[in-house]
Design an enzyme around this catalytic site. Structure first.
Site, PDB file in Angstrom:
ATOM      1  N   GLY A  17       0.815  -1.219   0.000  1.00 56.50           N
ATOM      2  CA  GLY A  17       0.000   0.000   0.000  1.00 56.50           C
ATOM      3  C   GLY A  17       0.842   1.259   0.000  1.00 56.50           C
ATOM      4  O   GLY A  17       2.086   1.209   0.071  1.00 56.50           O
ATOM      5  N   VAL A  19       1.211   3.665   2.290  1.00 57.72           N
ATOM      6  CA  VAL A  19       1.998   3.889   3.510  1.00 57.72           C
ATOM      7  C   VAL A  19       3.065   2.805   3.653  1.00 57.72           C
ATOM      8  O   VAL A  19       4.204   3.079   4.031  1.00 57.72           O
ATOM      9  CB  VAL A  19       1.072   3.941   4.751  1.00 57.72           C
ATOM     10  CG1 VAL A  19       1.883   3.992   6.035  1.00 57.72           C
ATOM     11  CG2 VAL A  19       0.149   5.149   4.663  1.00 57.72           C
ATOM     12  N   ARG A 106      -6.804   3.499  18.480  1.00 59.03           N
ATOM     13  CA  ARG A 106      -6.392   4.841  18.929  1.00 59.03           C
ATOM     14  C   ARG A 106      -7.054   5.312  20.217  1.00 59.03           C
ATOM     15  O   ARG A 106      -6.409   5.923  21.049  1.00 59.03           O
ATOM     16  CB  ARG A 106      -6.670   5.871  17.828  1.00 59.03           C
ATOM     17  CG  ARG A 106      -5.708   5.759  16.680  1.00 59.03           C
ATOM     18  CD  ARG A 106      -6.017   6.807  15.640  1.00 59.03           C
ATOM     19  NE  ARG A 106      -5.302   6.505  14.410  1.00 59.03           N
ATOM     20  CZ  ARG A 106      -5.736   6.834  13.208  1.00 59.03           C
ATOM     21  NH1 ARG A 106      -6.880   7.481  13.062  1.00 59.03           N
ATOM     22  NH2 ARG A 106      -5.028   6.515  12.153  1.00 59.03           N
ATOM     23  N   CYS A 135      -3.656  11.185  10.322  1.00 59.68           N
ATOM     24  CA  CYS A 135      -2.694  12.076   9.662  1.00 59.68           C
ATOM     25  C   CYS A 135      -2.965  13.559   9.943  1.00 59.68           C
ATOM     26  O   CYS A 135      -2.040  14.331  10.193  1.00 59.68           O
ATOM     27  CB  CYS A 135      -2.703  11.808   8.161  1.00 59.68           C
ATOM     28  SG  CYS A 135      -4.349  11.623   7.473  1.00 59.68           S
ATOM     29  N   GLN A 162      -7.404  18.221   2.617  1.00 58.21           N
ATOM     30  CA  GLN A 162      -6.700  16.943   2.706  1.00 58.21           C
ATOM     31  C   GLN A 162      -6.482  16.279   1.344  1.00 58.21           C
ATOM     32  O   GLN A 162      -7.398  16.163   0.530  1.00 58.21           O
ATOM     33  CB  GLN A 162      -7.470  15.992   3.633  1.00 58.21           C
ATOM     34  CG  GLN A 162      -7.497  16.513   5.060  1.00 58.21           C
ATOM     35  CD  GLN A 162      -8.173  15.580   6.054  1.00 58.21           C
ATOM     36  OE1 GLN A 162      -8.916  16.051   6.897  1.00 58.21           O
ATOM     37  NE2 GLN A 162      -7.921  14.291   5.990  1.00 58.21           N
ATOM     38  N   GLY A 166      -4.740  10.253   1.462  1.00 61.97           N
ATOM     39  CA  GLY A 166      -5.403   9.777   2.680  1.00 61.97           C
ATOM     40  C   GLY A 166      -6.339   8.608   2.395  1.00 61.97           C
ATOM     41  O   GLY A 166      -6.684   7.851   3.301  1.00 61.97           O
ATOM     42  N   LYS A 221     -12.197  12.369  14.923  1.00 62.41           N
ATOM     43  CA  LYS A 221     -10.857  11.840  15.235  1.00 62.41           C
ATOM     44  C   LYS A 221      -9.957  12.995  15.659  1.00 62.41           C
ATOM     45  O   LYS A 221      -9.190  12.893  16.614  1.00 62.41           O
ATOM     46  CB  LYS A 221     -10.241  11.163  14.000  1.00 62.41           C
ATOM     47  CG  LYS A 221     -10.786   9.783  13.692  1.00 62.41           C
ATOM     48  CD  LYS A 221     -10.148   9.267  12.385  1.00 62.41           C
ATOM     49  CE  LYS A 221     -10.958   8.113  11.822  1.00 62.41           C
ATOM     50  NZ  LYS A 221     -10.540   7.781  10.437  1.00 62.41           N
ATOM     51  N   ARG A 242     -11.733  17.210   1.479  1.00 66.57           N
ATOM     52  CA  ARG A 242     -10.820  16.531   0.536  1.00 66.57           C
ATOM     53  C   ARG A 242     -10.570  17.460  -0.650  1.00 66.57           C
ATOM     54  O   ARG A 242     -11.523  18.053  -1.182  1.00 66.57           O
ATOM     55  CB  ARG A 242     -11.475  15.230   0.058  1.00 66.57           C
ATOM     56  CG  ARG A 242     -10.581  14.392  -0.818  1.00 66.57           C
ATOM     57  CD  ARG A 242      -9.506  13.669  -0.061  1.00 66.57           C
ATOM     58  NE  ARG A 242     -10.051  12.617   0.770  1.00 66.57           N
ATOM     59  CZ  ARG A 242      -9.364  12.023   1.747  1.00 66.57           C
ATOM     60  NH1 ARG A 242      -8.125  12.383   2.022  1.00 66.57           N
ATOM     61  NH2 ARG A 242      -9.916  11.076   2.473  1.00 66.57           N
ATOM     62  N   HIS A 249      -1.308  17.279   3.243  1.00 67.10           N
ATOM     63  CA  HIS A 249      -2.488  17.894   3.861  1.00 67.10           C
ATOM     64  C   HIS A 249      -2.154  19.321   4.315  1.00 67.10           C
ATOM     65  O   HIS A 249      -1.069  19.573   4.855  1.00 67.10           O
ATOM     66  CB  HIS A 249      -2.896  17.136   5.132  1.00 67.10           C
ATOM     67  CG  HIS A 249      -3.585  15.829   4.895  1.00 67.10           C
ATOM     68  ND1 HIS A 249      -3.867  15.318   3.658  1.00 67.10           N
ATOM     69  CD2 HIS A 249      -4.071  14.919   5.796  1.00 67.10           C
ATOM     70  CE1 HIS A 249      -4.494  14.161   3.791  1.00 67.10           C
ATOM     71  NE2 HIS A 249      -4.619  13.893   5.075  1.00 67.10           N
TER      72      HIS A 249
HETATM   73  P1  A2P Z   1      -3.159  -5.778  -1.188  1.00 67.25           P
HETATM   74  O1  A2P Z   1      -2.337  -4.931  -2.108  1.00 67.25           O
HETATM   75  O2  A2P Z   1      -2.750  -7.227  -1.214  1.00 67.25           O
HETATM   76  O3  A2P Z   1      -4.641  -5.556  -1.315  1.00 67.25           O
HETATM   77  P2  A2P Z   1      -3.676   1.417   0.457  1.00 67.25           P
HETATM   78  O4  A2P Z   1      -3.866   2.089   1.779  1.00 67.25           O
HETATM   79  O5  A2P Z   1      -2.652   2.090  -0.403  1.00 67.25           O
HETATM   80  O6  A2P Z   1      -4.966   1.189  -0.252  1.00 67.25           O
HETATM   81  O7  A2P Z   1      -3.078  -0.049   0.793  1.00 67.25           O
HETATM   82  C1  A2P Z   1      -3.749  -0.990   1.600  1.00 67.25           C
HETATM   83  C2  A2P Z   1      -2.814  -2.099   2.006  1.00 67.25           C
HETATM   84  O8  A2P Z   1      -3.549  -3.006   2.841  1.00 67.25           O
HETATM   85  C3  A2P Z   1      -2.312  -2.936   0.835  1.00 67.25           C
HETATM   86  O9  A2P Z   1      -0.992  -3.356   1.085  1.00 67.25           O
HETATM   87  C4  A2P Z   1      -3.267  -4.126   0.871  1.00 67.25           C
HETATM   88  O10 A2P Z   1      -2.745  -5.315   0.308  1.00 67.25           O
HETATM   89  C5  A2P Z   1      -3.402  -4.335   2.357  1.00 67.25           C
HETATM   90  N1  A2P Z   1      -4.574  -5.150   2.677  1.00 67.25           N
HETATM   91  C6  A2P Z   1      -5.849  -4.931   2.310  1.00 67.25           C
HETATM   92  N2  A2P Z   1      -6.641  -5.943   2.775  1.00 67.25           N
HETATM   93  C7  A2P Z   1      -5.856  -6.794   3.457  1.00 67.25           C
HETATM   94  C8  A2P Z   1      -6.071  -8.011   4.176  1.00 67.25           C
HETATM   95  N3  A2P Z   1      -7.276  -8.542   4.296  1.00 67.25           N
HETATM   96  N4  A2P Z   1      -4.995  -8.615   4.756  1.00 67.25           N
HETATM   97  C9  A2P Z   1      -3.765  -8.069   4.652  1.00 67.25           C
HETATM   98  N5  A2P Z   1      -3.490  -6.921   3.981  1.00 67.25           N
HETATM   99  C10 A2P Z   1      -4.511  -6.289   3.394  1.00 67.25           C
END
Ligand code: A2P
Length: 343
Positions: A17, A19, A106, A135, A162, A166, A221, A242, A249
């Site tokens: 993802g 982050v 949190r 954030c 933002q 995000g 939050k 947004r 942000h």
């Molecule tokens: P994946 O790429 O396999 O879906 P972002 O915030 O940029 O959308 O990224 C979300 C992150 O959370 C990605 O790495 C995504 O992996 C991961 N993720 C989403 N669902 C799950 C899950 N059920 N188990 C583990 N990781 C997850």
């Protein structure tokens, strides 16, 4: 033997993802004492890999057993609240410190919520889960905390601008795609999915879901988290918006203090505050902007001025990179503080 050089097995849940990818960069930049890297994501990412220090690491599926199997000692969670809810206890049972980027823990009473420049004392050697704030809250409290120590805050009104980051990678992709379609005269055909409306060339005064009190979860939050982090109970109201900006942000803060405020003193205080850079020379067109903060680890603050009608009020504008200051950098700084306590 001194454990000064102890290195850690680090797991990143959500490594694919926005982050997660930034965490990899920051761990490398900061020469984090890392013995082994374990990138984790959903089953969708199995077969893919991430690059760290020029080497490829295969992404593994997040399961309850993976933390013990891989011997993970520090687990950064950044895959959404439901994933933290489901797997964080498996990580702690395996002996890992969990640093959670989601909102899930949190406001839990016994879980510290930490911005290392503001409340490092809340990190304990025996902490098992440490929560990373929202954030928008992080950059705000970096500015509020030093001013509070000097002038004592009574009330804050904040409006945010933002970035789409995000909402994760899908938010960034949606803005870019809509802009491409705009330039191809095809924007009408774009159906929004990351946001409730078109974000390109628009503003959306709606982040996260609406609550019964007419505020959004994002706005609440900022209220609840800032009070927990700063251990105070000042009044705060937020309007979160947004904007079509990729990853920094911005916030307008109107801060009412118990004591009379002074703009020059506020600049001095903020100049000597950790993690904050003052850029406040309006006659040179020098003020914080999202492009200035992008890819940095600082919160930029400027437009500091006393209210025209009330000498107890300061108006301030601040900007920070949402993925770094608002998430990944804060998480790594928490880990570093925790490691320092363990020495
Ligand atoms: P994946 O790429 O396999 O879906 P972002 O915030 O940029 O959308 O990224 C979300 C992150 O959370 C990605 O790495 C995504 O992996 C991961 N993720 C989403 N669902 C799950 C899950 N059920 N188990 C583990 N990781 C997850």
């Amino acid at each position: 033997m001194s454990n000064d050089k102890k290195e850690y097995v680090v797991g990143i849940v959500g490594a694919s993802g926005a982050v997660g990818e930034e965490l990899l960069l920051i761990l490398e930049e900061r020469k984090f004492p890392l013995k082994k890297l374990v990138p984790l994501a959903s089953s969708r990412s199995v077969g893919k890999s991430v690059t760290f220090k020029g080497k490829e690491y295969p992404i593994l599926e997040t399961t309850h057993d993976i933390f013990a199997q891989q011997g993970i000692e520090i687990a950064f969670f950044s895959a959404g609240s439901s994933v933290s809810e489901k797997y964080a206890s498996s990580a702690t049972k395996a002996g890992a410190l969990v640093i959670d980027n989601t909102s899930f823990f949190r406001m839990h009473e016994n879980i510290p919520l930490v911005v290392p420049e503001v409340n490092p004392e809340d990190i304990k050697k025996d902490s098992t889960i440490i929560a990373n704030p929202n954030c928008s809250t992080i950059q705000m409290v970096q500015v509020l905390a030093p001013l509070h120590r000097e002038f004592e805050i009574e009330r804050v009104d904040v409006s945010t601008y933002q970035a789409v980051s995000g909402a994760g990678k899908k938010g960034m992709e949606e803005l870019v795609l809509q802009m491409q379609k705009f330039f191809a005269f095809e924007l009408d055909s774009t159906i929004p999915s990351a946001f409730p409306h078109q974000i390109a060339l628009n503003l959306i005064p709606h982040i996260d879901t609406f609550l019964d009190n007419d505020y959004t979860k994002e706005e609440m939050k900022m209220v609840n988290e800032s009070r927990k982090i700063m251990h105070t109970d000042f009044a705060l109201s937020a309007t979160c918006v947004r904007v079509p900006i990729l990853r920094s942000h911005s916030e307008t803060l109107t801060i009412r203090f118990k004591k009379e405020a002074n703009a020059n003193r506020a600049r001095e205080i903020l100049k000597s505050s950790q993690g904050v850079i003052v850029c406040d020379e309006p006659n040179k067109n020098n003020y914080p902007m999202p492009i200035m903060a992008t890819n940095t680890d600082e919160t930029f603050v400027g437009r500091i001025r006393v209210d025209n009608f009330d000498k107890h009020i300061l108006h301030v504008f601040c900007v920070a990179d949402q993925i770094r200051v608002g998430a990944a950098t804060n998480a790594v700084r928490i880990a570093e503080k925790w490691i320092a306590l363990s020495k």
